[in-house]
Design a protein around this motif. Structure first.
Motif, PDB file in Angstrom:
ATOM      1  N   LYS A   1       0.846  -1.202   0.000  1.00 33.77           N
ATOM      2  CA  LYS A   1       0.000   0.000   0.000  1.00 33.77           C
ATOM      3  C   LYS A   1       0.883   1.255   0.000  1.00 33.77           C
ATOM      4  N   MET A   2       1.970   1.195   0.766  1.00 35.94           N
ATOM      5  CA  MET A   2       2.898   2.336   0.799  1.00 35.94           C
ATOM      6  C   MET A   2       4.039   2.089  -0.176  1.00 35.94           C
ATOM      7  N   LEU A   3       4.329   3.123  -0.982  1.00 31.37           N
ATOM      8  CA  LEU A   3       5.410   2.992  -1.975  1.00 31.37           C
ATOM      9  C   LEU A   3       6.745   3.439  -1.386  1.00 31.37           C
ATOM     10  N   THR A   4       7.823   3.019  -2.044  1.00 32.95           N
ATOM     11  CA  THR A   4       9.169   3.384  -1.593  1.00 32.95           C
ATOM     12  C   THR A   4       9.328   4.893  -1.460  1.00 32.95           C
ATOM     13  N   GLY A   5       8.846   5.628  -2.482  1.00 33.25           N
ATOM     14  CA  GLY A   5       8.969   7.094  -2.468  1.00 33.25           C
ATOM     15  C   GLY A   5       8.262   7.697  -1.264  1.00 33.25           C
ATOM     16  N   GLU A   6       7.128   7.117  -0.902  1.00 32.81           N
ATOM     17  CA  GLU A   6       6.366   7.642   0.248  1.00 32.81           C
ATOM     18  C   GLU A   6       7.100   7.357   1.561  1.00 32.81           C
ATOM     19  N   LEU A   7       7.664   6.182   1.629  1.00 31.79           N
ATOM     20  CA  LEU A   7       8.419   5.818   2.837  1.00 31.79           C
ATOM     21  C   LEU A   7       9.640   6.743   2.988  1.00 31.79           C
ATOM     22  N   LYS A   8      10.330   6.965   1.871  1.00 20.28           N
ATOM     23  CA  LYS A   8      11.500   7.856   1.907  1.00 20.28           C
ATOM     24  C   LYS A   8      11.094   9.269   2.348  1.00 20.28           C
ATOM     25  N   GLN A   9       9.922   9.703   1.873  1.00 18.88           N
ATOM     26  CA  GLN A   9       9.464  11.039   2.234  1.00 18.88           C
ATOM     27  C   GLN A   9       9.245  11.163   3.744  1.00 18.88           C
ATOM     28  N   ILE A  10       8.712  10.120   4.356  1.00 18.35           N
ATOM     29  CA  ILE A  10       8.501  10.147   5.819  1.00 18.35           C
ATOM     30  C   ILE A  10       9.852  10.309   6.521  1.00 18.35           C
ATOM     31  N   LEU A  11      10.832   9.541   6.052  1.00 17.34           N
ATOM     32  CA  LEU A  11      12.149   9.630   6.680  1.00 17.34           C
ATOM     33  C   LEU A  11      12.752  11.029   6.493  1.00 17.34           C
ATOM     34  N   ILE A  12      12.633  11.567   5.284  1.00 19.15           N
ATOM     35  CA  ILE A  12      13.187  12.906   5.024  1.00 19.15           C
ATOM     36  C   ILE A  12      12.598  13.916   6.002  1.00 19.15           C
ATOM     37  N   GLU A  13      11.285  13.849   6.198  1.00 25.94           N
ATOM     38  CA  GLU A  13      10.648  14.789   7.128  1.00 25.94           C
ATOM     39  C   GLU A  13      11.167  14.617   8.545  1.00 25.94           C
ATOM     40  N   ARG A  14      11.208  13.370   9.012  1.00 26.11           N
ATOM     41  CA  ARG A  14      11.662  13.114  10.387  1.00 26.11           C
ATOM     42  C   ARG A  14      13.116  13.559  10.577  1.00 26.11           C
ATOM     43  N   LEU A  15      13.944  13.221   9.600  1.00 26.63           N
ATOM     44  CA  LEU A  15      15.363  13.576   9.706  1.00 26.63           C
ATOM     45  C   LEU A  15      15.531  15.092   9.741  1.00 26.63           C
ATOM     46  N   ASN A  16      14.820  15.776   8.856  1.00 26.69           N
ATOM     47  CA  ASN A  16      14.977  17.230   8.812  1.00 26.69           C
ATOM     48  C   ASN A  16      14.457  17.907  10.073  1.00 26.69           C
ATOM     49  N   GLU A  17      13.378  17.374  10.640  1.00 28.83           N
ATOM     50  CA  GLU A  17      12.901  17.919  11.932  1.00 28.83           C
ATOM     51  C   GLU A  17      13.986  17.745  12.992  1.00 28.83           C
ATOM     52  N   PHE A  18      14.535  16.536  13.009  1.00 25.86           N
ATOM     53  CA  PHE A  18      15.562  16.236  14.018  1.00 25.86           C
ATOM     54  C   PHE A  18      16.787  17.141  13.832  1.00 25.86           C
ATOM     55  N   LEU A  19      17.232  17.267  12.586  1.00 25.97           N
ATOM     56  CA  LEU A  19      18.460  18.032  12.330  1.00 25.97           C
ATOM     57  C   LEU A  19      18.268  19.526  12.577  1.00 25.97           C
ATOM     58  N   GLU A  20      17.067  20.010  12.329  1.00 32.55           N
ATOM     59  CA  GLU A  20      16.850  21.432  12.577  1.00 32.55           C
ATOM     60  C   GLU A  20      16.968  21.740  14.067  1.00 32.55           C
ATOM     61  N   LYS A  21      16.357  20.898  14.872  1.00 31.84           N
ATOM     62  CA  LYS A  21      16.441  21.058  16.326  1.00 31.84           C
ATOM     63  C   LYS A  21      17.903  20.918  16.775  1.00 31.84           C
ATOM     64  N   HIS A  22      18.581  19.946  16.166  1.00 32.77           N
ATOM     65  CA  HIS A  22      19.976  19.717  16.532  1.00 32.77           C
ATOM     66  C   HIS A  22      20.827  20.960  16.224  1.00 32.77           C
ATOM     67  N   ARG A  23      20.594  21.549  15.071  1.00 31.12           N
ATOM     68  CA  ARG A  23      21.370  22.752  14.691  1.00 31.12           C
ATOM     69  C   ARG A  23      21.166  23.880  15.696  1.00 31.12           C
ATOM     70  N   GLN A  24      19.928  24.065  16.133  1.00 28.96           N
ATOM     71  CA  GLN A  24      19.658  25.104  17.152  1.00 28.96           C
ATOM     72  C   GLN A  24      20.417  24.795  18.442  1.00 28.96           C
ATOM     73  N   ASN A  25      20.291  23.549  18.895  1.00 30.70           N
ATOM     74  CA  ASN A  25      20.973  23.150  20.138  1.00 30.70           C
ATOM     75  C   ASN A  25      22.476  23.319  20.009  1.00 30.70           C
ATOM     76  N   ARG A  26      22.988  23.039  18.806  1.00 31.18           N
ATOM     77  CA  ARG A  26      24.427  23.116  18.571  1.00 31.18           C
ATOM     78  C   ARG A  26      24.903  24.567  18.665  1.00 31.18           C
ATOM     79  N   GLU A  27      24.099  25.488  18.157  1.00 34.07           N
ATOM     80  CA  GLU A  27      24.439  26.910  18.264  1.00 34.07           C
ATOM     81  C   GLU A  27      24.535  27.298  19.735  1.00 34.07           C
ATOM     82  N   GLU A  28      23.513  26.866  20.500  1.00 34.79           N
ATOM     83  CA  GLU A  28      23.485  27.210  21.930  1.00 34.79           C
ATOM     84  C   GLU A  28      24.631  26.543  22.686  1.00 34.79           C
ATOM     85  N   ALA A  29      25.093  25.419  22.169  1.00 39.88           N
ATOM     86  CA  ALA A  29      26.171  24.676  22.850  1.00 39.88           C
ATOM     87  C   ALA A  29      27.478  25.483  22.892  1.00 39.88           C
ATOM     88  N   LYS A  30      27.627  26.409  21.961  1.00 36.95           N
ATOM     89  CA  LYS A  30      28.888  27.164  21.905  1.00 36.95           C
ATOM     90  C   LYS A  30      29.172  27.905  23.212  1.00 36.95           C
TER      91      LYS A  30
END
Ligand code: TYM
Length: 382
Positions: free
Chosen positions: A331-360
């Motif tokens: 029912k779910m295609l490869t492209g759709e599965l990849k899209q879910i991962l892209i969204e999750r990864l980008n959410e995670f990395l955006e938060k990480h980038r903010q935290n990393r700035e504050e870490a300085k």
């Protein structure tokens, strides 16, 4: 350690690792349901997703660590990182889990940054470079969110004076023969790297309590040596909890590694790069055409985007089950599965980038001025 079709050593992971066999080969214990329930009881709630899903799958003496905790003797955590130009998301696995352990058990944590190891292992790197990477990697580690009062991040070339006495005691117990066999060295290896295991073992003796090490299972050979000698020096054998490897983007074999940039997502990758890499390189368990996929479905067991979601990036158990069922059924295609991962990864990395700035602004706190850091700089480890 060589399996039939795979290799796991501190410097190389190759092939499709059979984790059940690895437990037998390494002589470790499985993290059982019973142990997980005990942890859940002790922390008074849900388990971390990496425990629920057996990403942390193997251990030594975790049962004794929990007993020490229950009976009031306590324990401490220790983990580490050999700095390199840019950390990838696989490197964060042990740190994310360690943060959870610290938060739940409220214990001290020591993080070793081995600028010396990295320098000595690679002919091409200068010490200036590995120290610069140490600074950069420390920002990524602080961004994970450790408790500044209970965490000490130390760089070997800086903290060496305080740990040298215990390191020489450890070194005197290890023979070249043992170290050579354990780490694949030979008589042409530089003598620094022959001594180095003493420096990775020394922090297990920073306190006279049991030490629990969350790390990838590739680091296990160090702990085996530690366990042979610890008691003769008046310390506990180190306990460990081992993780599996986040597979590289390009396929379910080996581990994500910095030496192949296409196979990794770096913590600094921007949203477009993440999208391009996942779309272009992520190994899929889907069928070659949409028609075939709808008919036969995908195979999440070998699908890297699914595996990444499963390891950590989709922590909701109901959602991951739904994704798995839909993908398996076609029912779910490869492209759709990849899209879910892209969204999750980008959410995670955006938060990480903010935290990393504050870490300085927090580097000095974790390395020199926090509560535990201050105590540690005034201590010589014997
Ligand atoms: P290093 O820098 O190679 O790796 C740091 C930590 O990341 C884990 N790791 C991974 N985990 C899951 N998936 C992956 N793809 C992946 N790649 C790496 C490693 O197992 C490790 O836990 N010698 C050490 C530095 C060190 C250390 C320690 C590590 C010093 N003291 C104590 C752990 C505990 C090293 O080269 O790590």
């Amino acid at each position: 350690m060589e399996g039939e079709n795979y290799t796991v050593t501190p410097w190389e992971v190759k092939g499709k690792v059979d984790y059940d066999k690895l437990i037998i080969q390494f002589g470790t214990q499985k993290v059982t349901e019973e142990l997980k329930q005990k942890i859940s009881r002790l922390v008074g709630g849900d388990l971390h997703v990496m425990l629920r899903r057996n990403v942390f799958f193997s251990h030594r003496d975790l049962d004794l660590v929990l007993k020490d905790y229950e009976e009031g003797r306590g324990f401490f955590l220790y983990t580490g990182r050999a700095p390199s130009l840019g950390m990838h998301i696989g490197h964060l696995i042990p740190f994310i889990f360690t943060k959870w352990l610290q938060e739940k058990f409220k214990v001290n944590l020591y993080i070793e940054i081995t600028d010396d190891e990295k320098f000595m292992r690679n002919v091409d790197y200068t010490l200036d470079q590995t120290r610069q990477w140490a600074y950069e990697n420390i920002l990524d580690i602080i961004a994970v969110g450790f408790d500044p009062d209970r965490t000490f991040i130390f760089q070997d070339t800086e903290y060496i004076k305080n740990m040298y006495p215990i390191a020489v005691k450890v070194a005197k117990k290890l023979t070249f023969n043992e170290v050579k066999a354990t780490f694949g060295l030979d008589t042409s290896s530089n003598i620094g790297i022959i001594f180095y295991p003493a420096l990775q073992i020394a922090p297990t003796m920073f306190e006279k309590r049991r030490c629990l090490i969350p790390a990838g299972i590739d680091q296990d050979p160090y702990w085996r040596l530690q366990r042979d000698i610890a008691e003769s020096l008046g310390y506990y054998k180190a306990a460990q909890i081992h993780s599996k490897f986040l597979p590289p983007l390009t396929g379910p074999e080996g581990k994500m590694s910095s030496s192949n940039p296409e196979s990794a997502i770096y913590l600094t990758d921007d949203p477009k790069t993440v999208e391009r890499k996942i779309m272009k390189y992520a190994f899929s368990g889907g069928q070659p055409t949409i028609e075939l996929h709808r008919k036969y479905g995908g195979n999440p067991d070998i699908d890297v985007p699914f595996q990444w979601l499963y390891y950590f990036f989709e922590p909701d158990d109901n959602k991951i089950k739904e994704i798995e069922e839909e993908y398996r059924s076609g029912k779910m295609l490869t492209g759709e599965l990849k899209q879910i991962l892209i969204e999750r990864l980008n959410e995670f990395l955006e938060k990480h980038r903010q935290n990393r700035e504050e870490a300085k602004d927090k580097v000095r706190l974790f390395k020199y001025e926090g509560k535990l850091a201050t105590e540690m700089w005034s201590k010589i480890h014997e």
